[in-house]
Design a protein around this motif. Structure first.
Motif, PDB file in Angstrom:
ATOM      1  N   GLU A  93       0.861  -1.187   0.000  1.00 31.85           N
ATOM      2  CA  GLU A  93       0.000   0.000   0.000  1.00 31.85           C
ATOM      3  C   GLU A  93       0.898   1.238   0.000  1.00 31.85           C
ATOM      4  O   GLU A  93       1.848   1.323   0.779  1.00 31.85           O
ATOM      5  N   LEU A  94       0.587   2.183  -0.874  1.00 30.84           N
ATOM      6  CA  LEU A  94       1.372   3.408  -0.986  1.00 30.84           C
ATOM      7  C   LEU A  94       0.450   4.615  -0.947  1.00 30.84           C
ATOM      8  O   LEU A  94      -0.682   4.558  -1.433  1.00 30.84           O
ATOM      9  N   ASN A  95       0.961   5.720  -0.386  1.00 27.59           N
ATOM     10  CA  ASN A  95       0.191   6.961  -0.311  1.00 27.59           C
ATOM     11  C   ASN A  95       1.082   8.107  -0.791  1.00 27.59           C
ATOM     12  O   ASN A  95       1.914   8.610  -0.048  1.00 27.59           O
ATOM     13  N   PHE A  96       0.899   8.495  -2.049  1.00 24.04           N
ATOM     14  CA  PHE A  96       1.765   9.519  -2.634  1.00 24.04           C
ATOM     15  C   PHE A  96       1.345  10.931  -2.246  1.00 24.04           C
ATOM     16  O   PHE A  96       2.170  11.829  -2.173  1.00 24.04           O
ATOM     17  N   GLN A  97       0.054  11.163  -2.056  1.00 22.11           N
ATOM     18  CA  GLN A  97      -0.465  12.501  -1.753  1.00 22.11           C
ATOM     19  C   GLN A  97       0.020  13.511  -2.797  1.00 22.11           C
ATOM     20  O   GLN A  97      -0.274  13.386  -3.967  1.00 22.11           O
ATOM     21  N   ASP A  98       0.832  14.500  -2.400  1.00 18.74           N
ATOM     22  CA  ASP A  98       1.203  15.568  -3.331  1.00 18.74           C
ATOM     23  C   ASP A  98       2.629  15.433  -3.869  1.00 18.74           C
ATOM     24  O   ASP A  98       3.253  16.415  -4.263  1.00 18.74           O
ATOM     25  N   THR A  99       3.160  14.210  -3.887  1.00 16.09           N
ATOM     26  CA  THR A  99       4.504  13.997  -4.417  1.00 16.09           C
ATOM     27  C   THR A  99       4.522  12.747  -5.276  1.00 16.09           C
ATOM     28  O   THR A  99       3.637  11.894  -5.176  1.00 16.09           O
ATOM     29  N   ASN A 100       5.542  12.635  -6.112  1.00 10.72           N
ATOM     30  CA  ASN A 100       5.679  11.465  -6.980  1.00 10.72           C
ATOM     31  C   ASN A 100       6.850  10.574  -6.602  1.00 10.72           C
ATOM     32  O   ASN A 100       7.150   9.611  -7.306  1.00 10.72           O
ATOM     33  N   ILE A 101       7.513  10.893  -5.491  1.00 12.14           N
ATOM     34  CA  ILE A 101       8.646  10.100  -5.015  1.00 12.14           C
ATOM     35  C   ILE A 101       8.488   9.885  -3.509  1.00 12.14           C
ATOM     36  O   ILE A 101       8.266  10.838  -2.765  1.00 12.14           O
ATOM     37  N   LEU A 102       8.590   8.634  -3.083  1.00 13.31           N
ATOM     38  CA  LEU A 102       8.546   8.289  -1.667  1.00 13.31           C
ATOM     39  C   LEU A 102       9.852   7.613  -1.286  1.00 13.31           C
ATOM     40  O   LEU A 102      10.276   6.651  -1.937  1.00 13.31           O
ATOM     41  N   LEU A 103      10.474   8.098  -0.221  1.00 15.55           N
ATOM     42  CA  LEU A 103      11.774   7.604   0.208  1.00 15.55           C
ATOM     43  C   LEU A 103      11.712   7.022   1.613  1.00 15.55           C
ATOM     44  O   LEU A 103      10.758   7.259   2.363  1.00 15.55           O
ATOM     45  N   SER A 104      12.763   6.288   1.972  1.00 19.85           N
ATOM     46  CA  SER A 104      12.849   5.635   3.285  1.00 19.85           C
ATOM     47  C   SER A 104      13.891   6.347   4.135  1.00 19.85           C
ATOM     48  O   SER A 104      15.098   6.241   3.866  1.00 19.85           O
ATOM     49  N   LYS A 105      13.439   7.074   5.137  1.00 24.47           N
ATOM     50  CA  LYS A 105      14.355   7.818   5.998  1.00 24.47           C
ATOM     51  C   LYS A 105      14.907   6.916   7.088  1.00 24.47           C
ATOM     52  O   LYS A 105      14.173   6.186   7.748  1.00 24.47           O
ATOM     53  N   ARG A 106      16.210   6.961   7.270  1.00 23.07           N
ATOM     54  CA  ARG A 106      16.884   6.133   8.266  1.00 23.07           C
ATOM     55  C   ARG A 106      16.354   6.451   9.663  1.00 23.07           C
ATOM     56  O   ARG A 106      16.231   7.620  10.036  1.00 23.07           O
ATOM     57  N   ASN A 107      16.056   5.407  10.444  1.00 27.52           N
ATOM     58  CA  ASN A 107      15.535   5.644  11.794  1.00 27.52           C
ATOM     59  C   ASN A 107      16.480   5.143  12.884  1.00 27.52           C
ATOM     60  O   ASN A 107      16.181   5.262  14.068  1.00 27.52           O
ATOM     61  N   ILE A 108      17.611   4.574  12.494  1.00 35.64           N
ATOM     62  CA  ILE A 108      18.626   4.156  13.465  1.00 35.64           C
ATOM     63  C   ILE A 108      19.928   4.862  13.111  1.00 35.64           C
ATOM     64  O   ILE A 108      20.388   4.802  11.969  1.00 35.64           O
ATOM     65  N   ASP A 109      20.502   5.533  14.075  1.00 31.22           N
ATOM     66  CA  ASP A 109      21.702   6.333  13.820  1.00 31.22           C
ATOM     67  C   ASP A 109      22.862   5.815  14.652  1.00 31.22           C
ATOM     68  O   ASP A 109      22.690   5.022  15.586  1.00 31.22           O
ATOM     69  N   GLY A 110      24.039   6.268  14.310  1.00 32.12           N
ATOM     70  CA  GLY A 110      25.238   5.898  15.056  1.00 32.12           C
ATOM     71  C   GLY A 110      26.453   6.374  14.306  1.00 32.12           C
ATOM     72  O   GLY A 110      26.372   6.743  13.117  1.00 32.12           O
ATOM     73  N   LEU A 111      27.581   6.373  14.963  1.00 32.64           N
ATOM     74  CA  LEU A 111      28.834   6.778  14.331  1.00 32.64           C
ATOM     75  C   LEU A 111      29.189   5.763  13.250  1.00 32.64           C
ATOM     76  O   LEU A 111      29.185   4.562  13.493  1.00 32.64           O
ATOM     77  N   ILE A 112      29.488   6.241  12.051  1.00 33.07           N
ATOM     78  CA  ILE A 112      29.789   5.337  10.944  1.00 33.07           C
ATOM     79  C   ILE A 112      31.251   4.900  11.001  1.00 33.07           C
ATOM     80  O   ILE A 112      32.137   5.682  11.376  1.00 33.07           O
ATOM     81  N   ASN A 113      31.493   3.650  10.662  1.00 31.72           N
ATOM     82  CA  ASN A 113      32.847   3.113  10.614  1.00 31.72           C
ATOM     83  C   ASN A 113      33.483   3.517   9.290  1.00 31.72           C
ATOM     84  O   ASN A 113      33.120   2.997   8.232  1.00 31.72           O
ATOM     85  N   ASP A 114      34.412   4.447   9.329  1.00 35.97           N
ATOM     86  CA  ASP A 114      35.008   4.954   8.092  1.00 35.97           C
ATOM     87  C   ASP A 114      36.032   3.991   7.494  1.00 35.97           C
ATOM     88  O   ASP A 114      36.600   4.259   6.431  1.00 35.97           O
ATOM     89  N   ARG A 115      36.259   2.839   8.158  1.00 32.90           N
ATOM     90  CA  ARG A 115      37.230   1.856   7.660  1.00 32.90           C
ATOM     91  C   ARG A 115      36.558   0.622   7.075  1.00 32.90           C
ATOM     92  O   ARG A 115      37.241  -0.344   6.716  1.00 32.90           O
ATOM     93  N   TYR A 116      35.228   0.620   6.982  1.00 31.11           N
ATOM     94  CA  TYR A 116      34.534  -0.570   6.481  1.00 31.11           C
ATOM     95  C   TYR A 116      33.683  -0.229   5.264  1.00 31.11           C
ATOM     96  O   TYR A 116      32.922   0.744   5.300  1.00 31.11           O
ATOM     97  N   PRO A 117      33.752  -1.011   4.211  1.00 28.53           N
ATOM     98  CA  PRO A 117      34.654  -2.150   3.986  1.00 28.53           C
ATOM     99  C   PRO A 117      36.026  -1.721   3.476  1.00 28.53           C
ATOM    100  O   PRO A 117      36.902  -2.552   3.245  1.00 28.53           O
ATOM    101  N   GLU A 118      36.204  -0.427   3.284  1.00 29.15           N
ATOM    102  CA  GLU A 118      37.494   0.163   2.974  1.00 29.15           C
ATOM    103  C   GLU A 118      37.471   1.583   3.523  1.00 29.15           C
ATOM    104  O   GLU A 118      36.460   2.019   4.072  1.00 29.15           O
ATOM    105  N   PHE A 119      38.569   2.298   3.405  1.00 35.52           N
ATOM    106  CA  PHE A 119      38.663   3.614   4.033  1.00 35.52           C
ATOM    107  C   PHE A 119      37.867   4.657   3.254  1.00 35.52           C
ATOM    108  O   PHE A 119      38.049   4.848   2.054  1.00 35.52           O
ATOM    109  N   TYR A 120      36.949   5.325   3.983  1.00 37.01           N
ATOM    110  CA  TYR A 120      36.156   6.426   3.426  1.00 37.01           C
ATOM    111  C   TYR A 120      36.442   7.686   4.242  1.00 37.01           C
ATOM    112  O   TYR A 120      35.817   7.908   5.284  1.00 37.01           O
TER     113      TYR A 120
END
Length: 240
Positions: free
Chosen positions: A91-118
């Protein structure tokens, strides 16, 4: 009714086969299921159609190339990861937009060494550098230009982003311009993250809470897809 599209490249199609079987179990044969792939990958059993393109060997680039090739004037399309199962009708509800995205709901410090250095990630949090997930995106009408813009951003990034994170990082860059009008999917319903097997009782409970799609994240979790699909078959068979 919506179309569901997924990318899968490779000789072994066990993972997307389970996704497609779950769609057919839950929504029947009338829903359009699109397998996006390269010129060599076998057709996944049960799909409505296969859309083949010349794709990059880098998975992040390939995904954006494949998504940008889906062109439609009216249809609504739900793009999802292949390591997913539908347990309830979409089931989808677009309302007044044509694109629906998934916003991250779990946060934390990112590992800049996985899977390689970023170095771009050093000292940063997940929600800061990649606030949206790519495992569930819904579009209405022809949004190929949107994915083309993400592809253009991604291909200009260092090669490490072509191997990992490029789709999410490009999406964050595009949204930062403020020129993309989008709404939100409900993560708990459209992209529920699972890392273990679900019993038929657990699936039933999840359905009661409105969960539509579950995604098996992490390399070890894929082993639980088949067992959970068996439980889904059993549950829906009892409810017929």
């Amino acid at each position: 009714m919506y179309s569901i599209a997924f990318l899968w490249v490779g000789e072994n199609t066990d993972i997307p086969r389970r996704l497609v079987e779950s769609i057919r179990l839950v929504m029947g044969d009338s829903i359009d299921v699109i397998h996006l792939t390269d010129r060599k990958t076998p057709k996944v059993p049960g799909v409505s159609r296969v859309q083949r393109s010349n794709l990059s060997s880098f998975i992040m680039v390939a995904r954006l190339q494949a998504y940008s090739q889906v062109k439609t004037s009216e249809e609504s399309i739900f793009f999802c990861d292949a390591d997913s199962l539908f347990i309830s009708p979409l089931e989808l509800n677009f309302q007044d937009t044509n694109i629906l995205l998934s916003k991250r709901n779990i946060d934390g410090l990112i590992n800049d060494r996985y899977p390689e250095f970023y170095p771009e990630f050093t000292g940063k949090r997940l929600a800061e550098v990649m606030p949206f997930l790519f495992g569930a995106i819904a579009t209405r009408g022809d949004q190929s230009d949107f994915f083309d813009s993400l592809l253009n951003i991604c291909t200009k990034l260092p090669l490490r982003f072509h191997r990992w994170y490029g789709d999410q990082y490009a999406l964050a860059s595009a949204l930062a311009t403020g020129r993309v009008n989008y709404g939100l999917l409900t993560l708990e319903k459209h992209l529920a993250i699972i890392k273990t097997e679900l019993s038929s009782k657990q699936i039933s409970l999840a359905r009661d809470f409105g969960v539509q799609m579950i995604t098996f994240k992490g390399p070890s979790s894929k082993a639980y897809m088949e067992a959970t699909l068996v439980q889904l078959r059993e549950l829906l068979g009892r409810n017929l």
